[in-house]
Design an enzyme around this catalytic site. Structure first.
Site, PDB file in Angstrom:
ATOM      1  N   ARG A 160     -13.697  33.464 -18.747  1.00  0.00           N
ATOM      2  CA  ARG A 160     -15.142  33.427 -19.019  1.00  0.00           C
ATOM      3  C   ARG A 160     -15.947  33.124 -17.756  1.00  0.00           C
ATOM      4  NH1 ARG A 160     -13.252  30.015 -22.846  1.00  0.00           N
ATOM      5  NH2 ARG A 160     -13.217  30.736 -24.982  1.00  0.00           N
ATOM      6  N   ARG A 181      -3.667  36.618 -14.429  1.00  0.00           N
ATOM      7  CA  ARG A 181      -2.354  36.836 -15.029  1.00  0.00           C
ATOM      8  C   ARG A 181      -2.305  38.176 -15.752  1.00  0.00           C
ATOM      9  NH1 ARG A 181      -1.608  32.169 -19.092  1.00  0.00           N
ATOM     10  NH2 ARG A 181      -3.809  32.664 -19.088  1.00  0.00           N
ATOM     11  N   ARG A 243     -10.241  23.314 -10.661  1.00  0.00           N
ATOM     12  CA  ARG A 243      -9.528  22.038 -10.545  1.00  0.00           C
ATOM     13  C   ARG A 243      -8.952  21.947  -9.145  1.00  0.00           C
ATOM     14  NH1 ARG A 243     -11.849  20.609 -14.315  1.00  0.00           N
ATOM     15  NH2 ARG A 243     -11.133  19.732 -16.285  1.00  0.00           N
ATOM     16  N   GLU A 272      -9.162  13.332  -7.576  1.00  0.00           N
ATOM     17  CA  GLU A 272     -10.488  12.804  -7.921  1.00  0.00           C
ATOM     18  C   GLU A 272     -10.416  11.396  -8.479  1.00  0.00           C
ATOM     19  OE1 GLU A 272     -12.306  17.044  -9.372  1.00  0.00           O
ATOM     20  OE2 GLU A 272     -12.844  15.298 -10.511  1.00  0.00           O
ATOM     21  N   HIS A 290     -17.802  16.893  -8.609  1.00  0.00           N
ATOM     22  CA  HIS A 290     -17.473  17.482  -9.921  1.00  0.00           C
ATOM     23  C   HIS A 290     -18.722  17.612 -10.807  1.00  0.00           C
ATOM     24  CE1 HIS A 290     -14.008  18.023 -13.013  1.00  0.00           C
ATOM     25  NE2 HIS A 290     -15.073  18.719 -13.384  1.00  0.00           N
ATOM     26  N   GLY A 292     -20.050  20.802 -11.610  1.00  0.00           N
ATOM     27  CA  GLY A 292     -20.168  22.207 -12.005  1.00  0.00           C
ATOM     28  C   GLY A 292     -20.829  22.423 -13.354  1.00  0.00           C
TER      29      GLY A 292
HETATM   30  C1  8YV Z   1     -16.440  18.575 -17.498  1.00  0.00           C
HETATM   31  C2  8YV Z   1     -14.774  20.244 -16.583  1.00  0.00           C
HETATM   32  O1  8YV Z   1     -17.590  17.974 -17.108  1.00  0.00           O
HETATM   33  O2  8YV Z   1     -14.868  20.877 -18.852  1.00  0.00           O
HETATM   34  C3  8YV Z   1     -14.219  20.818 -17.842  1.00  0.00           C
HETATM   35  O3  8YV Z   1     -13.066  21.251 -17.792  1.00  0.00           O
HETATM   36  O4  8YV Z   1     -14.179  20.332 -15.592  1.00  0.00           O
HETATM   37  C4  8YV Z   1     -16.050  19.545 -16.443  1.00  0.00           C
HETATM   38  O5  8YV Z   1     -17.020  20.448 -16.085  1.00  0.00           O
HETATM   39  C5  8YV Z   1     -15.388  17.542 -17.736  1.00  0.00           C
HETATM   40  O6  8YV Z   1     -14.135  18.093 -17.885  1.00  0.00           O
HETATM   41  C6  8YV Z   1     -15.693  16.730 -18.962  1.00  0.00           C
HETATM   42  O7  8YV Z   1     -14.545  16.123 -19.477  1.00  0.00           O
END
Ligand code: 8YV
Length: 328
Positions: A160, A181, A243, A272, A290, A292
């Site tokens: 997505r 993949r 990640r 992190e 972090h 995003g």
């Molecule tokens: C979230 C993220 O803010 O959703 C995800 O996988 O990496 C982040 O953008 C975070 O994981 C919330 O738990």
């Protein structure tokens, strides 16, 4: 006689609107401060809860699951990535796991584009210089970055978020390349004018910009290994909003220090919230904590998904965002 309502334990502070609704619907135990739970608090939470609502900052591993009480039947994670949860361990204990996919796609794609622009056009360097009072006025050779129009973007992971990035990137005149993949349907490739590379190595060697948009799974750990990073062209920049573990951060840092690649935009890190101190000293990298998916709208949408997952599960139905290992 009123039946006991299931106990929902939430590990982090969530947006007010979500916490209010959580209290209306369930017997919810919310966080009074915004610190992550300590290991002891987390252990206590899994012993007591019927439903645990963790986030990326909680490690739900085999040792923690071994402490789970008999009531714990659902882990309704607030977030899309599930690499902080031992899915096989949860399944073995009959615990369902859900996440919140889809609702942070556009925000994360926006942030990825922001990193591509920010690194290529040296936004943070320019801003910092100005604030430090070091700007002596315009000059023809001052603060030159690189044009992104006409460049090649290689997307690692065409799910997505990768596709949402591709849509944006086309608007900026980038040509779209991807490795995944599975090849995406032809209609999607056509819509995105995307070129599929079966060989990640070959794609890496030919791109101007690489964006990591795949989940972290055992198969993608250090997918961008030291060997693969060496394939990149010296003009290449790397951005990561997925990640940290997908890239060998130490190898990437070495290459940035030695100017073997042009730059990087990193929103996520391998350990992190620790960040390699060598990265902090470099001006060819843009580093974010972090962020995003960090929009108010996104966080509320994520919270709504958590509420729906819990409610459907408690009502005896299959929650819409159930995560199975086979899906990863
Ligand atoms: C979230 C993220 O803010 O959703 C995800 O996988 O990496 C982040 O953008 C975070 O994981 C919330 O738990």
């Amino acid at each position: 006689m009123a039946t006991k309502r299931p106990l929902i334990i939430v590990t982090r502070k969530l947006p007010d609107a979500i916490e209010t609704r959580m209290m209306e619907l369930f017997d919810a135990r919310l966080r009074s401060d915004d610190a992550p739970m300590t290991p002891a608090q987390l252990t206590e939470a899994v012993r007591q809860a019927d439903v645990l609502v963790p986030t990326v900052t909680d490690r739900i591993d085999a040792a923690l699951l071994a402490e789970a009480g008999p009531n714990l039947k659902l882990i309704a994670s607030f977030g899309t990535g599930v690499d902080h949860i031992d899915l096989a361990g949860a399944r073995a204990r009959g615990i369902t796991v859900t996440n919140t996919p889809g609702v942070l796609t556009e925000d994360t794609a926006d942030m990825t584009m922001a990193l591509i622009l920010g690194v290529s056009r040296r936004l943070v360097e320019g801003e910092r210089l100005l604030r430090e009072g070091k700007w002596e006025g315009w000059a023809p050779t001052f603060m030159l970055g690189h044009r992104i129009w006409g460049k090649r973007l290689g997307i690692v992971g065409m799910g997505r978020i990768g596709q949402a990035l591709a849509r944006r990137a086309r608007g900026f005149g980038l040509s779209i390349h991807y490795h995944n993949r599975r090849r995406v349907p032809e209609a999607t490739e056509r819509e995105l004018e995307a070129t599929y590379w079966e060989s990640l190595d070959q794609m890496l060697a030919r791109m101007d910009i690489i964006s990591v948009n795949c989940p972290h799974t055992p198969a993608t750990y250090h997918l961008l290994s030291a060997r693969r990073l060496k394939l990149l062209r010296p003009e290449c920049i790397v951005v990561n909003t997925a990640r940290g573990e997908v890239i060998d951060e130490a190898a990437l840092t070495r290459m940035l220090v030695n100017r073997e690649i042009a730059g990087a935009g990193l929103d996520v890190f391998e350990h992190e919230p620790a960040v390699n101190p060598k990265l902090l000293r470099l001006d060819n990298v843009l580093l974010l904590p972090h962020m995003g998916s960090a929009t108010l709208e996104g966080r509320i949408d994520m919270g709504q998904k958590v509420l729906i997952n819990i409610k459907t599960f408690i009502d005896g139905h299959r929650p819409p965002d159930r995560v199975l290992e086979a899906m990863l």
